[in-house]
Design an enzyme around this catalytic site. Structure first.
Site: not given
Ligand code: 13P
Length: 259
Positions: A13-15, A102, A104, A174, A180, A220, A241-242
């Site tokens: 997920n590149w957000k 998600h 967020e 998640e 994050g 993470s 994510g990251g």
């Molecule tokens: P991180 O891997 O950066 O913690 O993010 C997870 C995430 O929200 C994937 O959708």
């Protein structure tokens, strides 16, 4: 619609990251770097910002094993919803899936499970698979309410779904406190929640659907912890994510699932 059996999946997920050239560079680096024999039977999904989906689906057109997802869609097919993108539009540029629910989106855009359910219906209707995200906040984990919260999210979101529709749904657990933050759920915490989610799916849709549904862990996930997490029988992959923004790290995480 093609049914999806329980599969090993690593999704990135590149957000809201990367400008156009950077997105293309990352997709190209994955295309060049990924070696099929090390991927095993792992399916890879990348979710770039929606503006970058089309050039990336074109780039990956003949690349089996790498699918492209959007990070959100609107619940309506079309209309006066300035700034929004519909499932139909996403499908029309050859994306395969959409991430919905998600944390967020829940936190910053007020999305509820009722709304997420409508979005999921719109996605499935347009032949997009769904990655449905759920997870508890830190205070909920601390007060031992995590199963109640996640069970509630799933029961509400999938209230009006059939077992047939579930064949195109992937669940991503998640925990919000792990996203994050660098703080990953332990294998025991994630595994036990995945087991619980599967039991809720069994209650709602029966054992065959529960067994066939892929449940990914997100929060993470890094090259250093992926193999331990993915070794658990109830963890079918990751939503990253990251670490999905760096081709080398993401590839190592994919190999951790494949190997
Ligand atoms: P991180 O891997 O950066 O913690 O993010 C997870 C995430 O929200 C994937 O959708």
């Amino acid at each position: 619609m093609k049914p999806m059996p329980r599969r090993k999946i690593v999704a990135g997920n590149w957000k809201m990251n990367l400008v156009y050239e950077e997105s293309i560079e990352l997709a190209e680096a994955l295309l060049e770097g990924l070696q099929e024999e090390k991927m095993g039977d792992t399916h890879v999904i990348i979710a770039p910002p929606s503006l970058h989906i089309q050039p990336i689906t074109e780039l990956l057109l003949f690349t089996p094993g790498i699918a492209v997802a959007a990070q959100n869609c609107h619940e309506e097919a079309s209309g006066a919803f300035t700034g929004e993108v519909s499932a139909q539009m996403i499908r029309s540029i050859d994306a395969d899936a959409v991430i919905l629910g998600h944390s967020e989106r829940r936190e910053f855009f007020g999305e509820t499970d009722e709304l997420i359910a409508k979005k999921m219906k719109a996605a499935l209707k347009n032949e997009l698979s769904v990655i449905y995200c759920c997870g508890e906040r830190l205070d909920e984990r601390k007060s031992d309410a995590h199963e109640e919260v996640v069970g509630g999210q799933i029961r509400t979101a999938f209230k009006d779904f059939s077992a047939d529709e579930m064949t195109n749904v992937i669940i991503a657990y998640e925990p919000v406190w792990a996203i994050g933050t660098g703080e990953t759920a332990t294998v025991a915490q994630a595994g036990s929640m995945h087991h619980f989610i599967r039991s809720v799916l069994e209650e709602l849709f029966g054992a065959a659907t529960a067994e066939a549904t892929s449940i990914l862990y997100g929060g993470s996930v890094k090259p250093g912890n992926a193999a331990d997490l993915f070794a658990h029988a109830d963890i079918d992959g990751g939503l990253v994510g990251g670490a999905s923004l760096k081709a080398d790290d993401f590839i190592r995480i994919i190999y951790a699932m494949g190997g």
